[in-house]
Design an enzyme around this catalytic site. Structure first.
Site, PDB file in Angstrom:
ATOM      1  N   CYS A  81      64.328  28.191  28.434  1.00 28.09           N
ATOM      2  CA  CYS A  81      64.587  27.479  29.696  1.00 28.09           C
ATOM      3  C   CYS A  81      66.013  27.749  30.172  1.00 28.09           C
ATOM      4  CB  CYS A  81      64.340  25.980  29.520  1.00 28.09           C
ATOM      5  SG  CYS A  81      62.581  25.575  29.335  1.00 28.09           S
ATOM      6  N   ALA A 108      60.990  22.656  25.137  1.00 28.99           N
ATOM      7  CA  ALA A 108      61.714  21.541  24.533  1.00 28.99           C
ATOM      8  C   ALA A 108      63.077  21.432  25.231  1.00 28.99           C
ATOM      9  CB  ALA A 108      61.907  21.801  23.049  1.00 28.99           C
ATOM     10  N   GLN A 145      65.913  21.547  24.148  1.00 32.09           N
ATOM     11  CA  GLN A 145      66.868  22.529  23.641  1.00 32.09           C
ATOM     12  C   GLN A 145      66.323  23.964  23.735  1.00 32.09           C
ATOM     13  OE1 GLN A 145      70.018  22.426  23.061  1.00 32.09           O
ATOM     14  NE2 GLN A 145      70.051  20.248  23.577  1.00 32.09           N
ATOM     15  N   SER A 146      65.381  24.190  24.641  1.00 31.83           N
ATOM     16  CA  SER A 146      64.794  25.518  24.782  1.00 31.83           C
ATOM     17  C   SER A 146      65.824  26.561  25.218  1.00 31.83           C
ATOM     18  CB  SER A 146      63.662  25.452  25.813  1.00 31.83           C
ATOM     19  OG  SER A 146      63.305  26.747  26.237  1.00 31.83           O
ATOM     20  N   ASN A 147      65.933  27.628  24.432  1.00 31.04           N
ATOM     21  CA  ASN A 147      66.778  28.761  24.823  1.00 31.04           C
ATOM     22  C   ASN A 147      66.146  29.505  26.000  1.00 31.04           C
ATOM     23  OD1 ASN A 147      68.668  28.530  22.554  1.00 31.04           O
ATOM     24  ND2 ASN A 147      66.881  29.090  21.318  1.00 31.04           N
TER      25      ASN A 147
END
Ligand SMILES: *Cc1c(COP(=O)(O)O)cnc(C)c1O
Length: 343
Positions: free
Chosen positions: A79, A73, A75-77
């Site tokens: 990534c 997503a 807001q992926s931590n």
């Protein structure tokens, strides 16, 4: 078992602190609470993905990769920490995001980025928006990987959340790390509260680690994205694939994994009342910042379990802070008005 000989690069700040939360314990009037601070792993603002990336990046280096690729997503931590790990290893990164998710609503690629996405841009991750059905993203990723190879790059593809046996191995280690801390503190923990997702690497590694290390505490996973049955259907096989990866015959059964799915609705990524209350309580008792997607909901599970008498003053609970705080800023518009006035 070959746990100590599996290649690992030193990119997380370990061991992370295990610190007491006496004000929170007093406020709840229940168990003694300790916080395992995996939000302080370093690597571009910390979080649980840093531990997994120590093993994933080591594997990528062995394969002589030049680019780390992953998806999530906006807001992926995971990534965000992958983009940071790539830079630390002298590599580039490509992140594949869905501009629309049924969980988050839409993220307009042309708007000023917030939270994790802003950090990805600062670190110079190449961002690719995938507009098709999210289940079909793998073909899109294969195409990008093929294009990269044509240009002489060597891409290393990391699954969502860094959750495969290579990544989950990190959470077997985290149990041994915590056992040492408990020994030094002469502390006997009865429970470990963590967030359980359908990427599953953290809960899988912890479940296996607890069994291998004969840890005295029960791991309680609070679901963040799917019901308990679906979550366990990922966590249990991943724990066993991880067991195979590290070379042990120990296996985990379905009955040994606890997932409580009462605290994540209305859906992944959308905070509910209990989550916002938990964020407020942690912040105002301990100055501890939780996130609205994962740890706020897991703390709400812990709080509710105290209120329902499932946890008592005879218990000592480790709360696993897995990170995610950059999402607070991305959700400012939605949550800022939810907190009570100072007393
Ligand atoms: C990814 C993430 C989790 C879930 O971890 P998994 O290993 O993917 O199950 C929990 N908390 C935070 C803050 C995360 O970023």
């Amino acid at each position: 078992m070959r746990l100590t000989s599996i290649p690992r690069v030193d990119i997380a700040h370990l061991p992370t602190p295990l610190e007491p939360a006496p004000n929170l314990s007093e406020e709840l009037g229940g168990p003694e609470i300790w916080i395992k601070r995996d939000d302080l792993t370093g690597l571009a603002l910390g979080g649980n993905k840093a531990r997994k990336l120590e093993f994933l990046v080591a594997d990528a280096i062995q394969q002589e990769a030049t680019v780390l690729m992953t998806a999530g997503a906006p807001q992926s931590n995971h990534c965000r920490q992958t983009a940071a790990a790539a830079r630390k290893a002298g590599m580039k990164s490509v992140l594949i995001f869905a501009p629309y998710s049924k969980h988050y609503g839409s993220t307009d690629p042309d708007q000023a980025p917030q939270g994790n996405l802003l950090l990805d841009k600062i670190m110079g991750a190449r961002i690719e928006w995938y507009h098709g059905d999210w289940q079909d993203r793998l073909a899109f990723m294969d195409q990008i990987a093929a294009d990269l190879r044509d240009k002489g790059e060597r891409p290393y593809v990391i699954p969502g959340g860094g959750s495969n046996p290579v990544g989950a191995t990190a959470y077997v280690n985290a149990v041994y790390e915590t056992m040492n801390q408990l020994r030094e503190l002469s502390l006997n923990a009865t429970h470990w509260y963590t967030t359980s997702s359908t990427s599953g690497g953290t809960h899988a590694g912890l479940s296996l680690g607890v069994k291998l290390a004969h840890a005295p505490f029960t791991v309680v996973g609070s679901a963040c994205d799917q019901d308990a049955t679906k979550t366990k259907s990922v966590v249990v096989p991943l724990a066993n694939a991880t067991a195979e990866h590290i070379g042990t015959d120990v296996r985990i059964s379905d009955e040994e994994v606890i997932v409580d799915d009462n605290y994540y609705l209305p859906s992944y990524g959308i905070p509910n009342e209990g989550c916002l209350e938990a964020i407020e309580i942690a912040a105002r008792t301990e100055g501890l910042l939780l996130d609205p997607v994962y740890t706020g909901k897991t703390m709400s599970a812990l709080i509710d379990h105290v209120r329902k008498g499932k946890l008592t003053s005879n218990d000592t609970v480790i709360f696993h802070h897995t990170g995610g705080t950059p999402a607070l800023f991305a959700q400012a518009d939605g949550i800022a008005g939810s907190f009570s006035e100072p007393e």
